[in-house]
Enzyme design. Sequence first.
Site, PDB file in Angstrom:
ATOM      1  CE  LYS A  42      -9.378   1.241   5.639  1.00 49.50           C
ATOM      2  NZ  LYS A  42      -8.819   0.759   4.278  1.00 49.50           N
ATOM      3  CD  GLU A  74     -12.716  17.179   4.261  1.00 46.85           C
ATOM      4  OE1 GLU A  74     -13.379  17.377   3.338  1.00 46.85           O
ATOM      5  OE2 GLU A  74     -12.216  17.910   4.809  1.00 46.85           O
ATOM      6  CB  CYS A 102     -12.779  14.659  -3.811  1.00 44.16           C
ATOM      7  SG  CYS A 102     -11.590  15.705  -2.831  1.00 44.16           S
ATOM      8  CD  GLU A 121     -16.852  12.070  -6.356  1.00 46.33           C
ATOM      9  OE1 GLU A 121     -17.270  10.954  -6.006  1.00 46.33           O
ATOM     10  OE2 GLU A 121     -16.248  12.791  -6.122  1.00 46.33           O
TER      11      GLU A 121
HETATM   12  P1  NAD Z   1     -14.148   4.527  -0.752  1.00 45.67           P
HETATM   13  O1  NAD Z   1     -14.974   5.231  -0.046  1.00 45.67           O
HETATM   14  O2  NAD Z   1     -14.513   3.186  -1.230  1.00 45.67           O
HETATM   15  O3  NAD Z   1     -12.734   4.181   0.238  1.00 45.67           O
HETATM   16  C1  NAD Z   1     -12.167   5.289   0.835  1.00 45.67           C
HETATM   17  C2  NAD Z   1     -11.569   4.638   1.883  1.00 45.67           C
HETATM   18  O4  NAD Z   1     -12.369   4.198   3.059  1.00 45.67           O
HETATM   19  C3  NAD Z   1     -10.539   3.383   1.752  1.00 45.67           C
HETATM   20  O5  NAD Z   1      -9.575   3.303   2.679  1.00 45.67           O
HETATM   21  C4  NAD Z   1     -11.564   1.926   2.171  1.00 45.67           C
HETATM   22  O6  NAD Z   1     -10.781   0.987   2.508  1.00 45.67           O
HETATM   23  C5  NAD Z   1     -12.320   2.685   3.263  1.00 45.67           C
HETATM   24  N1  NAD Z   1     -13.855   2.312   3.491  1.00 45.67           N
HETATM   25  C6  NAD Z   1     -14.590   1.998   2.537  1.00 45.67           C
HETATM   26  N2  NAD Z   1     -15.853   1.801   3.057  1.00 45.67           N
HETATM   27  C7  NAD Z   1     -15.557   1.762   4.598  1.00 45.67           C
HETATM   28  C8  NAD Z   1     -16.358   1.465   5.622  1.00 45.67           C
HETATM   29  N3  NAD Z   1     -17.721   1.434   5.547  1.00 45.67           N
HETATM   30  N4  NAD Z   1     -15.954   1.855   7.056  1.00 45.67           N
HETATM   31  C9  NAD Z   1     -14.556   2.087   7.035  1.00 45.67           C
HETATM   32  N5  NAD Z   1     -13.759   2.275   6.093  1.00 45.67           N
HETATM   33  C10 NAD Z   1     -14.285   2.214   4.908  1.00 45.67           C
HETATM   34  O7  NAD Z   1     -13.626   5.571  -1.609  1.00 45.67           O
HETATM   35  P2  NAD Z   1     -12.643   5.423  -2.999  1.00 45.67           P
HETATM   36  O8  NAD Z   1     -13.599   5.048  -3.967  1.00 45.67           O
HETATM   37  O9  NAD Z   1     -11.501   4.661  -2.520  1.00 45.67           O
HETATM   38  O10 NAD Z   1     -12.351   6.920  -3.113  1.00 45.67           O
HETATM   39  C11 NAD Z   1     -12.876   7.874  -4.002  1.00 45.67           C
HETATM   40  C12 NAD Z   1     -13.925   8.779  -3.161  1.00 45.67           C
HETATM   41  O11 NAD Z   1     -13.336   9.448  -2.196  1.00 45.67           O
HETATM   42  C13 NAD Z   1     -14.515   9.574  -4.376  1.00 45.67           C
HETATM   43  O12 NAD Z   1     -16.094   9.765  -3.873  1.00 45.67           O
HETATM   44  C14 NAD Z   1     -14.027  11.110  -3.783  1.00 45.67           C
HETATM   45  O13 NAD Z   1     -14.993  12.058  -4.306  1.00 45.67           O
HETATM   46  C15 NAD Z   1     -13.672  10.763  -2.181  1.00 45.67           C
HETATM   47  N6  NAD Z   1     -12.751  11.824  -2.063  1.00 45.67           N
HETATM   48  C16 NAD Z   1     -12.929  12.662  -1.061  1.00 45.67           C
HETATM   49  C17 NAD Z   1     -12.060  13.686  -0.783  1.00 45.67           C
HETATM   50  C18 NAD Z   1     -12.274  14.960   0.113  1.00 45.67           C
HETATM   51  O14 NAD Z   1     -11.548  15.634   0.465  1.00 45.67           O
HETATM   52  N7  NAD Z   1     -13.628  15.283   0.016  1.00 45.67           N
HETATM   53  C19 NAD Z   1     -10.768  13.440  -1.383  1.00 45.67           C
HETATM   54  C20 NAD Z   1     -10.481  12.560  -2.178  1.00 45.67           C
HETATM   55  C21 NAD Z   1     -11.258  11.571  -2.366  1.00 45.67           C
END
Ligand code: NAD
Length: 482
Positions: A179, A253, A287, A384
């Site tokens: 997804k 992650e 991240c 963050e």
């Molecule tokens: P987000 O959590 O809002 O969304 C990430 C993904 O998860 C999207 O596809 C979203 O549609 C989905 N999603 C959101 N809530 C969900 C739920 N409750 N159940 C299932 N799916 C869900 O994050 P974002 O704002 O899009 O991305 C930025 C964040 O991602 C930052 O906090 C960043 O640090 C983190 N990130 C972490 C890593 C890592 O490897 N640790 C890498 C990249 C980004």
Amino acid sequence: MTIDYSTLYIGGKWVEPATAAKISVHSPTTEELIGSVPEAAEADIDMAVAAARSAFDDPIGWASWSSSERKHVIERFAAELEKRSEDTAQRVTMQNGMPITLARAFEGAFPAVMLRYFADLAVATPQEEVRPGLLGGSTLVSRLPVGVVGAIVPWNVPQAISFLKLSPLLAAGCTVVLKPAPETVLDAFLMAEAVEAAGFPPGVINIVPAGREVGAYLVSHPGVDKISFTGSTGAGRSIAETCGRLLRPVTLELGGKSAAVVLDDADLSKTIESFVGATMINNGQICWLNTRILAPKSRYGEILDTITDVIGSMTVGNPLEDSTQVGPLVSSRQRDRVEGYIAKGISDGARLTAGGKRSGDTGWFVQPTVFADVDPKSAIAQEEIFGPVLSVIPYIDEAQAVAIANDSEYGLGGTVWSSDPERGTAVARRIQSGTVGVNGYQNDPTAPFGGIKSSGLGRELGPEGLASYQYPKSIYLDANAG
Ligand code: NAD
């Protein structure tokens, strides 16, 4: 001209979506509409999980193949991705503002490297061994694929993060429902075209773009055996709760607030490119970026000047141009959030030495920003931001530097900068984090990547990443049998 799709790639076919709902993508640079795709609904997830399930459960299917047989198809997939790598890089840049030179490396080239690494690793790792026991018998230990994986990825590095999951899970013999995030869907359709051209058995890879509610539906779907999630810590906690209730394995992650510890013998002028790479690439939207810079009081002014000059003179502009170092943030919401943190930094008493404002009239640009004299307990040093904002924090001695670096709810990345790599490594050992770099930072495919504390659970990459898509099974062989 916009890029538009009307079908979804499920079960090895392009199928009509269950509803007419669409995801529209806007350019963060021009704010114009650049494309649209169908938005997967719960019924599409049902179909994708069923396809992945039957591909996995097929007794002569993907999961039953040898690692070498799977490697042939995975290699074709890598080659098909490479044919599309420039298009993929361009699409990512158009959607999330990643500077194109970075997109070519991270999004265009790196996925094929990871696919080949894991295909080779699976071939080189014996999938079965007979272990002599201590009780008179022996045990046949097999590594078996965990099953159908629900993989949920964010928008910031959509291709590389997808392949952190796809590469090991495919090599292990799992099937997947992927997804993508709604902000970055157009690149996922190029990936689907490469899957089709590579000739995977139907249902091994299914791609369903959707938002968080449909993501949550995938997480709790009874046909899924494991969840692999990359995204925010808040969403990760909610996914972990669901998986805990279902006793479903999960890799998470999540967010970070990593520290760059500049030691008093560091020569930043020699490592400045790596330093910028560890602190400010992708417009601050990675991240593991080291957004807290810890500088020794003995050299504070000089180090702050170097950082202010380098960050303050980065080229901000159209991310499709090779010369651009900083592009726009992914969305107006993300821009507002980053501006909110800049205002908070100022009101909390930090001193702005570079940037701090919007850039240009169109697009969601924020200037690369440096704050000096930041209180390590303040919001900009603890939370963050996910934007181009660095906080420089003074420290007195090494012990205090390590204490400040470790005073975080996160533990994902980090770096130590020193002219003496041994000294740098000794300090790196004391940083509480899943990954730390000395005089640079790279997610090498051979090294486990992941966080501790609120940065996540489990590891991707390396043999640990492959093992996370396998479960060990023991068959006890009685000494008296036969
Ligand atoms: P987000 O959590 O809002 O969304 C990430 C993904 O998860 C999207 O596809 C979203 O549609 C989905 N999603 C959101 N809530 C969900 C739920 N409750 N159940 C299932 N799916 C869900 O994050 P974002 O704002 O899009 O991305 C930025 C964040 O991602 C930052 O906090 C960043 O640090 C983190 N990130 C972490 C890593 C890592 O490897 N640790 C890498 C990249 C980004």
